[in-house]
Design a protein around this motif. Structure first.
Motif, PDB file in Angstrom:
ATOM      1  N   HIS A   1      33.501  49.239  42.829  1.00 20.90           N
ATOM      2  CA  HIS A   1      34.688  48.472  44.563  1.00 20.90           C
ATOM      3  C   HIS A   1      35.889  48.066  43.004  1.00 20.90           C
ATOM      4  O   HIS A   1      37.157  47.232  43.226  1.00 20.90           O
ATOM      5  N   LEU A   2      34.948  46.606  43.038  1.00 23.13           N
ATOM      6  CA  LEU A   2      35.754  45.739  42.110  1.00 23.13           C
ATOM      7  C   LEU A   2      36.509  46.383  41.071  1.00 23.13           C
ATOM      8  O   LEU A   2      37.582  45.707  40.635  1.00 23.13           O
ATOM      9  N   ALA A   3      35.722  46.683  40.437  1.00 22.03           N
ATOM     10  CA  ALA A   3      36.742  47.465  38.931  1.00 22.03           C
ATOM     11  C   ALA A   3      37.691  48.353  39.682  1.00 22.03           C
ATOM     12  O   ALA A   3      38.581  48.308  38.852  1.00 22.03           O
ATOM     13  N   GLU A   4      37.252  49.353  39.772  1.00 22.89           N
ATOM     14  CA  GLU A   4      38.655  49.827  41.062  1.00 22.89           C
ATOM     15  C   GLU A   4      40.257  49.308  41.401  1.00 22.89           C
ATOM     16  O   GLU A   4      40.784  49.805  40.836  1.00 22.89           O
ATOM     17  N   LEU A   5      39.280  47.745  42.356  1.00 18.96           N
ATOM     18  CA  LEU A   5      40.699  47.042  42.847  1.00 18.96           C
ATOM     19  C   LEU A   5      41.127  46.520  41.127  1.00 18.96           C
ATOM     20  O   LEU A   5      42.455  46.364  40.953  1.00 18.96           O
ATOM     21  N   ALA A   6      40.680  45.889  40.271  1.00 12.79           N
ATOM     22  CA  ALA A   6      41.058  45.800  38.790  1.00 12.79           C
ATOM     23  C   ALA A   6      41.982  46.694  37.685  1.00 12.79           C
ATOM     24  O   ALA A   6      43.312  46.412  37.813  1.00 12.79           O
ATOM     25  N   GLY A   7      41.254  47.416  39.026  1.00  9.78           N
ATOM     26  CA  GLY A   7      42.394  49.095  37.954  1.00  9.78           C
ATOM     27  C   GLY A   7      43.746  48.855  38.064  1.00  9.78           C
ATOM     28  O   GLY A   7      44.390  49.105  37.891  1.00  9.78           O
ATOM     29  N   GLN A   8      44.219  49.200  40.062  1.00 11.60           N
ATOM     30  CA  GLN A   8      45.065  48.639  40.132  1.00 11.60           C
ATOM     31  C   GLN A   8      45.869  48.094  40.229  1.00 11.60           C
ATOM     32  O   GLN A   8      46.800  47.859  40.736  1.00 11.60           O
ATOM     33  N   LEU A   9      45.021  46.721  40.018  1.00 15.12           N
ATOM     34  CA  LEU A   9      46.126  45.472  39.675  1.00 15.12           C
ATOM     35  C   LEU A   9      47.148  45.265  37.732  1.00 15.12           C
ATOM     36  O   LEU A   9      47.072  44.594  37.659  1.00 15.12           O
ATOM     37  N   GLY A  10      46.253  46.430  37.266  1.00 14.13           N
ATOM     38  CA  GLY A  10      46.002  46.920  36.082  1.00 14.13           C
ATOM     39  C   GLY A  10      45.658  45.858  34.831  1.00 14.13           C
ATOM     40  O   GLY A  10      45.904  45.736  34.401  1.00 14.13           O
ATOM     41  N   LEU A  11      44.384  45.152  35.236  1.00 20.23           N
ATOM     42  CA  LEU A  11      44.230  43.846  34.918  1.00 20.23           C
ATOM     43  C   LEU A  11      42.696  44.828  33.570  1.00 20.23           C
ATOM     44  O   LEU A  11      41.632  45.605  33.883  1.00 20.23           O
ATOM     45  N   ASP A  12      43.172  44.907  32.223  1.00 20.69           N
ATOM     46  CA  ASP A  12      42.243  45.102  31.175  1.00 20.69           C
ATOM     47  C   ASP A  12      41.291  44.121  31.093  1.00 20.69           C
ATOM     48  O   ASP A  12      41.627  42.755  30.476  1.00 20.69           O
ATOM     49  N   GLY A  13      40.604  44.630  30.086  1.00 14.80           N
ATOM     50  CA  GLY A  13      39.232  43.920  29.397  1.00 14.80           C
ATOM     51  C   GLY A  13      38.656  43.307  30.372  1.00 14.80           C
ATOM     52  O   GLY A  13      38.432  43.588  31.844  1.00 14.80           O
ATOM     53  N   PRO A  14      37.338  42.503  30.356  1.00 16.34           N
ATOM     54  CA  PRO A  14      36.137  42.288  30.765  1.00 16.34           C
ATOM     55  C   PRO A  14      36.585  41.562  31.664  1.00 16.34           C
ATOM     56  O   PRO A  14      37.171  40.443  31.266  1.00 16.34           O
ATOM     57  N   GLY A  15      36.439  41.371  32.780  1.00  7.73           N
ATOM     58  CA  GLY A  15      36.322  39.891  34.098  1.00  7.73           C
ATOM     59  C   GLY A  15      35.098  40.215  35.592  1.00  7.73           C
ATOM     60  O   GLY A  15      33.921  40.516  35.124  1.00  7.73           O
ATOM     61  N   VAL A  16      35.348  39.446  35.605  1.00  6.66           N
ATOM     62  CA  VAL A  16      34.853  38.614  37.340  1.00  6.66           C
ATOM     63  C   VAL A  16      35.505  38.716  38.486  1.00  6.66           C
ATOM     64  O   VAL A  16      36.338  39.277  38.568  1.00  6.66           O
ATOM     65  N   GLY A  17      34.275  39.467  39.262  1.00  2.00           N
ATOM     66  CA  GLY A  17      35.110  40.043  40.657  1.00  2.00           C
ATOM     67  C   GLY A  17      33.785  39.783  42.004  1.00  2.00           C
ATOM     68  O   GLY A  17      32.818  40.270  41.504  1.00  2.00           O
ATOM     69  N   LEU A  18      34.538  39.617  42.360  1.00  2.00           N
ATOM     70  CA  LEU A  18      33.706  38.462  43.925  1.00  2.00           C
ATOM     71  C   LEU A  18      34.876  39.075  44.950  1.00  2.00           C
ATOM     72  O   LEU A  18      35.564  39.725  44.768  1.00  2.00           O
ATOM     73  N   LEU A  19      33.872  39.496  46.302  1.00  2.00           N
ATOM     74  CA  LEU A  19      33.467  39.180  47.573  1.00  2.00           C
ATOM     75  C   LEU A  19      33.161  38.544  48.891  1.00  2.00           C
ATOM     76  O   LEU A  19      32.370  37.251  48.728  1.00  2.00           O
ATOM     77  N   THR A  20      34.020  38.500  49.024  1.00  2.00           N
ATOM     78  CA  THR A  20      34.314  37.485  50.662  1.00  2.00           C
ATOM     79  C   THR A  20      34.581  38.425  51.950  1.00  2.00           C
ATOM     80  O   THR A  20      35.568  38.661  51.864  1.00  2.00           O
ATOM     81  N   GLY A  21      34.089  37.622  53.126  1.00  2.00           N
ATOM     82  CA  GLY A  21      34.511  37.630  54.343  1.00  2.00           C
ATOM     83  C   GLY A  21      35.952  37.004  55.157  1.00  2.00           C
ATOM     84  O   GLY A  21      35.924  36.853  55.327  1.00  2.00           O
ATOM     85  N   VAL A  22      36.318  35.906  54.486  1.00  2.00           N
ATOM     86  CA  VAL A  22      37.098  35.439  54.684  1.00  2.00           C
ATOM     87  C   VAL A  22      38.049  35.475  54.075  1.00  2.00           C
ATOM     88  O   VAL A  22      38.057  35.854  53.482  1.00  2.00           O
ATOM     89  N   ASP A  23      39.304  34.751  54.848  1.00  2.00           N
ATOM     90  CA  ASP A  23      40.656  35.078  54.051  1.00  2.00           C
ATOM     91  C   ASP A  23      40.950  34.263  52.537  1.00  2.00           C
ATOM     92  O   ASP A  23      40.925  32.782  52.406  1.00  2.00           O
TER      93      ASP A  23
END
Length: 220
Positions: free
Chosen positions: A63-85
């Motif tokens: 899911h986070l990889a999909e979000l990164a792709g939508q944001l145009g983020l290239d290369g390796p990164g870190v993706g975090l999820l949370t239930g707060v704003d």
């Protein structure tokens, strides 16, 4: 180094859901417990994404990889999820160490309690992103994660909770890839001491009022 985080939104499950994006002006060495980009390695960006209470996916890395792709983020990164704003991110700086924390304490628990309360009633995640301005050795990076956790627990206790965190807390520590590596990241080391102070201050500030889940707030 990392830019200040930018705020954007995505449309998902009928919500306009917020997320934070940090971009690095050059690759950084990271240690992370995040679903995407966890472990130790070179990373180019960080994403911290809010998810609604109805979140049901069992593939957070994808899911986070999909979000990164939508944001145009290239290369390796870190993706975090949370239930707060994530718009309520708290930033603190101490002696060049920069910390950003999104603090959700809806599901506080003691790490070693014999019978943890059932998860799922409320969402609570403390996500902490740290940037240290000097190169840390691999052992010091791991030590820094422990220092982040110790400072987080200190803040949570000072907030009046008999808890060490939540079931889903995550930590990311980033530093330059170049330079002589510092050997230590503990709370009395050159970089661990300001790291601990900044994390403590951020979690303490973010926990005041005990942040409720983002989607619960939106339906209140």
């Amino acid at each position: 180094m990392l830019t200040e985080p930018t705020m954007t939104t995505r449309h998902e499950d009928g919500w306009d859901v917020p997320l934070l994006v940090w971009r690095a002006d050059r690759p950084l060495l990271a240690v992370s417990s995040a679903p995407l980009g966890g472990g130790i390695g070179v990373r180019d960006w960080v994403v911290n994404a809010t998810v609604p209470m109805s979140y049901h996916r069992d593939d957070p890395a994808e899911h986070l990889a999909e979000l990164a792709g939508q944001l145009g983020l290239d290369g390796p990164g870190v993706g975090l999820l949370t239930g707060v704003d994530v718009a309520e991110v708290i930033a603190r700086t101490d002696t060049g160490v920069r910390v950003w924390a999104t603090v959700g304490l809806g599901t506080p628990l003691q790490a070693a309690e014999p019978a943890p309360a059932e998860a799922g009633a409320r969402v609570g995640t403390v996500n902490i992103v740290v940037q240290v301005p000097a190169r840390l050795g691999d052992a010091a990076l791991v030590n820094a994660v422990a220092t982040v956790t110790e400072a987080k627990v200190q803040a949570i206790r000072e907030l009046g909770l008999a808890a060490t965190g939540t079931p889903t807390d995550a930590v990311t520590v980033l530093c330059p890839v170049d330079g002589a590596p510092a050997a230590y990241g503990g709370p009395r080391s050159t970089w661990g001491a300001p790291l601990a102070r900044a994390v403590h201050a951020a979690v303490l500030a973010g926990g005041v009022g005990l942040v409720v889940p983002w989607s619960q707030r939106r339906t209140a």
